[in-house]
Scaffold this active site. Structure first.
Site, PDB file in Angstrom:
ATOM      1  N   HIS A   5      10.393  12.145  -7.943  1.00 24.04           N
ATOM      2  CA  HIS A   5      11.835  12.046  -7.737  1.00 24.04           C
ATOM      3  C   HIS A   5      12.212  10.587  -7.550  1.00 24.04           C
ATOM      4  O   HIS A   5      11.459   9.830  -6.938  1.00 24.04           O
ATOM      5  CB  HIS A   5      12.245  12.849  -6.496  1.00 24.04           C
ATOM      6  CG  HIS A   5      13.720  13.068  -6.388  1.00 24.04           C
ATOM      7  ND1 HIS A   5      14.567  12.105  -5.889  1.00 24.04           N
ATOM      8  CD2 HIS A   5      14.493  14.116  -6.737  1.00 24.04           C
ATOM      9  CE1 HIS A   5      15.799  12.566  -5.924  1.00 24.04           C
ATOM     10  NE2 HIS A   5      15.789  13.784  -6.433  1.00 24.04           N
ATOM     11  N   ASP A  48      13.439  21.005  -8.651  1.00 22.97           N
ATOM     12  CA  ASP A  48      13.616  21.669  -9.949  1.00 22.97           C
ATOM     13  C   ASP A  48      12.388  22.490 -10.338  1.00 22.97           C
ATOM     14  O   ASP A  48      12.489  23.460 -11.072  1.00 22.97           O
ATOM     15  CB  ASP A  48      13.887  20.629 -11.047  1.00 22.97           C
ATOM     16  CG  ASP A  48      15.081  19.772 -10.704  1.00 22.97           C
ATOM     17  OD1 ASP A  48      16.133  20.348 -10.401  1.00 22.97           O
ATOM     18  OD2 ASP A  48      14.969  18.533 -10.714  1.00 22.97           O
TER      19      ASP A  48
HETATM   20  C1  MLT Z   1      19.869  15.978  -7.236  1.00 25.28           C
HETATM   21  O1  MLT Z   1      19.780  16.867  -6.376  1.00 25.28           O
HETATM   22  O2  MLT Z   1      20.955  15.553  -7.638  1.00 25.28           O
HETATM   23  C2  MLT Z   1      18.618  15.496  -7.883  1.00 25.28           C
HETATM   24  O3  MLT Z   1      17.514  15.668  -7.057  1.00 25.28           O
HETATM   25  C3  MLT Z   1      18.714  14.139  -8.489  1.00 25.28           C
HETATM   26  C4  MLT Z   1      18.971  12.968  -7.584  1.00 25.28           C
HETATM   27  O4  MLT Z   1      19.256  13.074  -6.412  1.00 25.28           O
HETATM   28  O5  MLT Z   1      18.879  11.839  -8.093  1.00 25.28           O
END
Ligand code: MLT
Length: 427
Positions: A306, A363
């Protein structure tokens, strides 16, 4: 800590103030940088740039902390529900029971979507991706609700929030009904918001439908976990579009498009497609881990790592537990899901992934849990969008209430210097 940052540039010293957040995060305020030095900063992907001050969500990627309005994601996922969290995100405080009841009832006032929206859906081919259809339908809502909301008026803003929450859920499920060739369902105002999602998606005119409470509870939790994530790509898009004073529906439609990409919300669909491909290829997890480590191989392990978490994504921890419970409760036995488990276990043991902080992210598990609930793969990102909606609304509202300036980055031009125009017959 000093109160300013000093920049030495072109033989001169410049002093810039610091901005310190509630949790001691520090930013160097470069508002006057270009004016004073003539230079700008360069930060593609905004890895080091704050775009705003925000009171909505706190995230510490190093420690794996996520809080909405000061409440931990763990507490909210366990003790709250999606509409309560939506209220908290948008209005800043947890509602009292009468405020929450009113909120739910006020959403119900707007659950009927204009019948002419169906003509717009009819124009899409059945094969269209639900996210593309959702972005278009969200934008089309503007045509049926042309009056732009006055953000300074609490009543108008409150009604706009209820309206958006109501209509977005309905049209989100219509994208699936369209793809299946099923008649479009109506929201049932006697049922809860999340129960309605299941009913709108799956109820058929040919027989009764009762949503499984295990699935409804798990979905409620999943929506909470997706509800906000500070300045991620889609949320920044919503704020950016809204900063030109484009309306709420138009801004959210842009957010849906940003979320669709496989590097953002589209990753949950990409995870399942990857797992299916591994299964078709014989289910050899080690082979795919080796491919992921091979720089020459284009294969990418979806659902791992992430941008901001250098530790386990706290949402992923909660979803992992929920996924185990749901799979047990539903008695699901699915070879694709067992590949997911093997992949997760093998990657968590592997030094390569551990040393690079490549943990399974939100995800990875959400795809698994959605699949076990019988949600079609192409709808996974739509579910993310439903969950993210209150976050988008809250961030849009904050940006407008704070009277933030229009988003307008600068650039460094690297193209050709001035050239003389040659008529076409001389080129
Ligand atoms: C989100 O929840 O939007 C995703 O994990 C992506 C992010 O935070 O960059």
């Amino acid at each position: 800590m000093s109160k300013t940052a000093i920049l030495e540039f072109d033989g001169k010293k410049y002093e810039f103030p610091l901005i310190v957040g509630t949790e001691d995060e520090v930013a160097i305020d470069i508002d006057k940088l270009r004016g004073e030095t003539g230079a700008i900063t360069m930060d593609p992907g905004y890895k080091n740039s704050g775009s705003c001050k925000s009171e909505i969500t706190f995230l510490d990627g190093e420690k794996g902390i996520l809080r909405y309005r000061g409440y931990s994601i763990e507490d909210l996922a366990e003790k709250s529900d999606f509409l309560e969290v939506s209220y908290l995100l948008v209005f800043g405080e947890l509602p009292t029971s009468s405020q929450l009841e009113k909120f739910e009832n006020d959403i119900r006032k707007y659950t009927l979507v204009h019948e002419e929206m169906k003509n717009i859906i009819d124009g899409f081919p059945k094969t269209a991706h639900p996210m593309g259809v959702l972005a278009s339908l969200t934008s089309a809502l503007t045509a049926f609700n042309p009056k732009s909301v006055n953000v300074a008026n609490d009543k108008e803003m409150y009604e706009a929030v209820c309206k958006t929450m109501a209509k977005f859920l309905v049209i989100a499920t219509w994208t699936y009904r369209k793809a299946m060739g099923y008649p479009l369902n109506y929201y049932d105002n006697t049922k809860s918001y999340v129960e309605n999602f299941m009913q709108l998606m799956f109820a058929l005119p040919t027989g009764p439908y009762k949503a499984n409470p295990v699935v409804v509870n798990a979905l409620d939790k999943l929506f909470i976990l997706h509800a906000d994530h500070e300045q991620n790509c889609s949320t920044s898009t919503v704020r950016m579009v809204g900063s030109s004073h484009a309306g709420l529906f138009a801004s959210i439609s842009a957010g849906v498009s940003a979320l669709w990409g496989p590097l953002h919300g589209g990753a949950n669909q990409a995870v399942l497609e990857m797992l299916e491909a591994i299964q078709k290829d014989g289910g050899d997890v080690e082979k795919y881990l080796a491919k992921a480590k091979d720089k020459e191989d284009p294969f990418r392990l979806m659902g791992f790592g992430h941008r901001v978490y250098k530790n386990f994504d706290p949402r992923a921890k909660i979803i992992k537990k929920a996924a185990d419970e749901v799979l047990n409760d539903l008695g699901v036995d699915d070879p694709v899901l067992s590949i997911a488990k093997k992949l997760e276990e093998a990657a968590l043991q592997d030094e390569y992934f551990k040393s690079r902080n490549l943990y399974p992210n939100v995800d990875f598990y959400s795809g698994i849990i959605y699949r076990s609930m019988g949600i079609p793969t192409e709808m996974f990102t739509v579910l993310f969008a439903i969950g993210r909606l209150p976050g988008w609304i809250a961030q849009w509202k904050e940006m407008r209430v704070n009277k933030e300036p229009i988003g307008r980055p600068r650039q460094i031009y690297t193209g050709s210097p001035l050239r003389e125009f040659k008529p076409i017959n001389e080129r």
